[in-house]
Structure formats: structure tokens, C-alpha cells
Scaffold this active site. Structure first.
Site, PDB file in Angstrom:
ATOM      1  N   ALA A  87       0.850  -1.193   0.000  1.00 25.74           N
ATOM      2  CA  ALA A  87       0.000   0.000   0.000  1.00 25.74           C
ATOM      3  C   ALA A  87       0.888   1.247   0.000  1.00 25.74           C
ATOM      4  O   ALA A  87       2.054   1.192   0.412  1.00 25.74           O
ATOM      5  CB  ALA A  87      -0.930   0.015   1.205  1.00 25.74           C
ATOM      6  N   PHE A  88       0.331   2.358  -0.440  1.00 25.24           N
ATOM      7  CA  PHE A  88       1.163   3.553  -0.670  1.00 25.24           C
ATOM      8  C   PHE A  88       1.771   4.109   0.602  1.00 25.24           C
ATOM      9  O   PHE A  88       2.746   4.851   0.553  1.00 25.24           O
ATOM     10  CB  PHE A  88       0.359   4.635  -1.409  1.00 25.24           C
ATOM     11  CG  PHE A  88      -0.263   5.672  -0.510  1.00 25.24           C
ATOM     12  CD1 PHE A  88      -1.469   5.442   0.114  1.00 25.24           C
ATOM     13  CD2 PHE A  88       0.386   6.883  -0.283  1.00 25.24           C
ATOM     14  CE1 PHE A  88      -2.023   6.397   0.950  1.00 25.24           C
ATOM     15  CE2 PHE A  88      -0.169   7.846   0.541  1.00 25.24           C
ATOM     16  CZ  PHE A  88      -1.378   7.596   1.166  1.00 25.24           C
ATOM     17  N   LYS A  89       1.230   3.739   1.773  1.00 23.51           N
ATOM     18  CA  LYS A  89       1.776   4.287   3.015  1.00 23.51           C
ATOM     19  C   LYS A  89       3.242   3.891   3.218  1.00 23.51           C
ATOM     20  O   LYS A  89       3.985   4.606   3.887  1.00 23.51           O
ATOM     21  CB  LYS A  89       0.912   3.878   4.196  1.00 23.51           C
ATOM     22  CG  LYS A  89      -0.467   4.524   4.086  1.00 23.51           C
ATOM     23  CD  LYS A  89      -1.277   4.465   5.338  1.00 23.51           C
ATOM     24  CE  LYS A  89      -2.567   5.253   5.185  1.00 23.51           C
ATOM     25  NZ  LYS A  89      -3.472   4.724   4.120  1.00 23.51           N
ATOM     26  N   ASP A  90       3.666   2.780   2.600  1.00 17.93           N
ATOM     27  CA  ASP A  90       5.079   2.396   2.665  1.00 17.93           C
ATOM     28  C   ASP A  90       5.993   3.478   2.083  1.00 17.93           C
ATOM     29  O   ASP A  90       7.132   3.609   2.511  1.00 17.93           O
ATOM     30  CB  ASP A  90       5.330   1.111   1.860  1.00 17.93           C
ATOM     31  CG  ASP A  90       4.713  -0.126   2.495  1.00 17.93           C
ATOM     32  OD1 ASP A  90       4.593  -0.175   3.732  1.00 17.93           O
ATOM     33  OD2 ASP A  90       4.353  -1.050   1.740  1.00 17.93           O
ATOM     34  N   MET A 121       6.358   5.894   5.036  1.00 14.42           N
ATOM     35  CA  MET A 121       6.658   5.285   6.330  1.00 14.42           C
ATOM     36  C   MET A 121       8.074   4.721   6.365  1.00 14.42           C
ATOM     37  O   MET A 121       8.752   4.791   7.377  1.00 14.42           O
ATOM     38  CB  MET A 121       5.628   4.185   6.600  1.00 14.42           C
ATOM     39  CG  MET A 121       5.387   3.940   8.049  1.00 14.42           C
ATOM     40  SD  MET A 121       4.442   5.239   8.846  1.00 14.42           S
ATOM     41  CE  MET A 121       2.786   4.591   8.712  1.00 14.42           C
TER      42      MET A 121
END
Ligand SMILES: *Cc1c(COP(=O)(O)O)cnc(C)c1O
Length: 475
Positions: A118-121, A124
Site C-alpha cells: 500500500a502507498f503508506k510504505d 513510512m
């Protein structure tokens, strides 16, 4: 470069001082005191850079209290193909955020090639490396406490695993996540990652986090921190792929592109706004919501009316099920001409559970200058778009990306390339893919059989004192 609060009552601070905290002491969000502007010549000189090189150029405009060589090393360590290798076309994996062309002028910008798909990687992973670096320099530690219903918690754990000076205590609702999600989180064997499954719902887990964070004594003694989406460094990290996507979709700097962004907390699209303020030639920034259409309503009507938790729909694009778009305050600050008095006034209503209406103000008239457009999508739109994209382009997309594509197709101006941000991989939302296409989305080879790995999780009643005791014994 100093950082100021949207509410104007906190001292301006350098980057490293706002990195580890959440909200500013006055309750506002940090923003750079001004946006660095990238002229056409600089833009042209960035066109051929690798993702990590481009990231380094952009970060160095915002970070002046980390030596350049260290910032470069941190950036190179973060944006490697080793971390972001789950791309649709393995030949393009080195791009980190490859562009998939659906048809001339319509593209997907892949942001979900990191460890949790997911794009949060994207942001993060940078945060993990920055935290470790800044904590070591200061001889400090942090204990990150969070609650998750899936996506954010796993992105945080994969970013912080094995990091010196960082422990993660992540609460999740016992038995409420999919077997795949559980395996993703609970199979981590790193000493500094603690999974706590509470017998209850996500809200129970969230309430415990709030109660612990509201205990100022405990919070200070145990250095409790968070990695929520209002963190400025996350927004900064996300600015990079707007530039990268622009270069991939254009041949020269006098072209414009538009982006369509599946939105919940307004974090991702806020980075697009920052990129546009820096001078990136963006025609439209299209904000796509699901049934939780707080943001779409604002861009259409000028009314910002956050919903109560009970009014928030549970949808098949769950990472956009938000009642209050926390990062929206950053854009509002710019929209009202960076007047913190106005922001304080508007948010005194929001913080009291109310809403505000800008429709009859000059601010609403200025809205077109910022290039925003919006739309929303429903479960049936989502299914239809997943089918359309598969049948017409043979591209399998997840439910959030489908919300983006649905809105993009509606508002697209064929003369301007449209980039839809792909925020997760289909396999994460396999049930809805089954419903739409009657097929099982393929899983990357590294993630085959993760459900069979040994799991490390503490199961507890939803009891604040039990969670505090657990933190105490493990610090
Ligand atoms: C978090 C998330 C979003 C929403 O991003 P915001 O920054 O909250 O607007 C969209 N899609 C997926 C898959 C996400 O995990």
C-alpha cells in the site's frame, strides 16, 4: 527552513524538532514557513534523476539540520528496489513508482510496491530511517503506540522493524482482520515490534491509545509517540512521486498533467498540493472519495462537515473510511492566505464537533487557483470500474484505486495526461475483487503462504491498565 503551526501559536522549529512529535503544541499542524519554488531550469535538470536522487533533491529543500551526506545516505537506503519490488512489470521495478499506461493520456502511478503493498510504505519507510537517525543523534528512544484495523499498522511495523531506539506497540481488534492482514503483522519476529490483539473492535483499540496518550505523566515517562498521517515528514516524502510521475508522463517542462488521488485523510493529495505550490506544472488535482464524501462535499459546496464516527460508512475501500480529514487543515491554511487567526476560528468549530461553510467567502472564490476538483464513488461504481479496467486494459486494480479511476474518467480533459495514483494492490482486498471479477488476485511470490508462519501476538482484554502494564514491562 523552519516549520510553523497552522494555528500560529507555537514557536517555529527546524525539521528534526518536529519530526518525532505529532500536532504542534497549539493543536495545529506543522508546515514549512514557505514553499521552496522549483524553476523550469531546475525542473529540467531533475528529469533524468533516479527516484532516490530526486527524493534527495526535494528533501534537501526542506531539511537543513541534517548534514547533506547523511540525508543522501538515508534517502538511498530508503528508496531501493530491494524494498519496493512488487511492481506490475518487474522490468520497471527500478523506477520505484512505475507508470502503467492504460491508454494514451491515462495512466496508473504505482505507489504500492513496498513491503505492505500500500502507498503508506512510500513515506513510512523514510520515517523509520529518519527516526532511527535522529534518535541516535540525540541519545533518545521512542515508544510508538498505535491502533490499526490493518493498513497503517502494518506499514508502521514494516518501517520500524529492527530500528534502534524505536519500539512499536500496535493494537488491533482480535479476530477482526483478514488472515492475510494478521499474518502480515503478527509474523514479524523483530524484538522491537509488539502486536497486541484486544478482544473488541477497532474503536476499543483506538480508545485505549487515546487514554494512554492523554495520561501526560505516563506519556512523558515512557516517551510515547505516534506515526500518524499528520506527520510533516510523511507529506514531504509523498511530494517526490508527484514529480517522478510528472517526468514519466511528459517529454518537456512546458507540458502539464493532472493527478487523481483516492483520498481519506487528505495526506496523499496534500503532498500533491505542496508539489503544485513548488511549481510542478499540475493542471488539476482531483480528490476522489468513497461513500465517505466529506472532502468531495467541501470542494463542491464550500462546506466542511466532518462526520461523527457513527456516521462513517464501512465500505469496500476501507482505508478511505474517515470521518475527519486530518491533513485538510494544511490546505485550508494556504487557502485562507496562511492567516492562522482564520484557521483557529474555523477549527474551533471543527474541534467542537461542528462544521464550517466558506461558500460565501472570498476563500471559496479563490479555490479554482489551487486546481482542485473532486468526485465520489460507491460500492457499485467500484465493482464496475474494477471490471472495466480489467476487461478493457487487462489491469487488475484494488478498490481504492478503482475509486480514483472512476472519478478520473468522469472529470478527465483528454488534452491533459491524467495520472491515477494506485494506492494498494488488489490482493489486499481479495474479497471485493472476487465479487467484481470472480477471480483470485495473484499474490507476490514472497507472500505465498505467510499465513503458515509462526505468529507473535499478545491477546488482551480492552483494558487501559493492562496495556500500560505491558508497555512498562517491555521498556
Ligand atoms: C491511506 C490510504 C488511502 C487514503 O490516503 P490519505 O492520505 O488518507 O488520503 C487511500 N488508499 C489506500 C490503499 C490507503 O491505505
Amino acid at each position: 527552513m523552519k516549520y510553523i503551526s497552522t494555528r500560529g501559536k507555537s514557536p517555529a522549529l527546524p525539521f528534526s524538532d518536529i519530526l518525532l512529535g505529532g500536532l504542534a503544541p497549539d493543536g495545529g499542524l506543522y508546515l514549512p514557513e514557505r514553499y521552496p519554488v522549483v524553476d523550469e531550469k531546475t525542473l529540467a535538470s531533475w528529469r533524468k534523476l533516479s527516484y532516490a536522487e530526486l527524493a534527495c533533491e526535494i528533501f534537501s529543500l526542506y531539511v537543513d539540520d541534517i548534514p547533506a551526506a547523511d540525508l543522501k545516505a538515508l534517502t538511498e537506503k530508503t528508496y531501493t528496489q530491494k524494498t519496493y519490488h512488487f511492481s506490475r512489470d518487474s522490468a520497471k521495478a527500478a523506477d520505484i513508482t512505475p507508470l502503467t499506461s492504460l491508454e494514451p493520456g491515462l495512466h496508473l502511478l504505482e505507489l504500492s510496491n513496498g513491503p505492505t503493498l500500500a502507498f503508506k510504505d512510500m513515506a513510512m519507510q523514510l520515517l523509520g530511517n529518519l527516526f532511527e537517525y535522529v534518535l541516535a543523534r540525540r541519545g533518545e528512544e521512542i515508544n510508538i503506540l498505535g491502533a490499526t484495523s490493518g493498513d497503517t499498522g502494518s506499514a508502521a511495523e514494516y518501517a520500524m522493524r529492527g530500528k534502534q531506539g524505536v519500539r512499536v506497540f500496535m493494537l488491533s481488534p482480535y479476530g477482526k482482520m483478514s488472515a492475510f492482514q494478521r499474518a502480515q503483522m503478527y509474523s514479524l519476529q523483530d524484538e522491537n515490534i509488539y502486536n497486541i490483539a484486544v478482544r473488541g473492535m477497532f474503536d476499543d483499540a483506538q480508545d485505549i491509545v487515546k487514554a494512554v496518550s492523554n495520561d501526560a505523566g505516563f506519556k512523558a515517562q515512557y516517551k510515547i509517540g505516534a506515526v500518524n498521517s499528520i506527520n510533516w515528514a510523511r507529506v514531504m516524502a509523498q511530494v517526490v512521486y508527484y514529480f517522478k510521475g510528472y517526468f514519466e508522463a511528459t517529454a518537456s517542462e512546458d507540458e502539464k498533467v493532472s493527478f487523481c488521488v483516492p483520498s481519506g485523510n487528505f495526506g496523499n493529495i496534500c503532498a500533491g498540493h505542496v508539489a503544485r505550490m513548488m511549481g510542478l506544472p499540475i493542471a488539476k488535482l482531483v480528490c476522489a472519495t468513497n461513500e465517505n464524501d466529506v472532502l468531495d462535499e467541501f470542494f463542491r459546496t464550500g462546506v466542511y462537515r466532518p462526520r461523527q464516527t457513527a456516521e462513517t460508512y464501512v465500505t469496500s475501500s476501507p482505508s478511505m473510511d474517515i470521518s475527519k480529514a486530518s491533513n485538510f487543515e494544511r490546505f485550508a491554511f494556504d487557502l485562507v492566505g496562511r492567516d492562522s487567526t482564520v484557521v483557529r476560528e474555523l477549527w474551533s468549530k471543527v474541534d467542537a464537533g461542528g462544521s464550517f461553510d466558506l461558500s460565501k467567502t472570498p476563500y471559496f472564490e479563490r479555490l479554482p487557483e489551487f486546481g482542485f476538483q473532486s468526485g465520489s464513488s460507491s460500492h457499485s461504481d467500484r465493482l464496475a470500474t474494477i471490471r472495466y479496467c480489467w476487461e478493457r486494459y487487462r489491469a487488475l486494480i484494488d478498490t481504492h484505486t478503482a475509486d480514483g479511476l472512476k472519478v478520473a474518467l468522469e472529470v478527465r480533459d483528454e488534452a491533459v495526461p491524467m495520472l491515477v495514483l494506485e494506492t494498494a494492490q488488489a490482493v489486499k482486498f481479495a474479497e471485493t475483487i472476487q465479487e467484481a471479477l470472480d477471480l483470485e488476485p495473484p499474490r507476490p511470490a514472497d507472500l505465498q503462504g505467510i499465513e503458515n508462519l509462526p505468529q507473535r501476538v499478545e491477546i488482551m482484554d480492552p483494558d487501559v491498565n493492562a496495556v500500560k502494564a505491558f508497555i512498562r514491562t517491555h521498556c
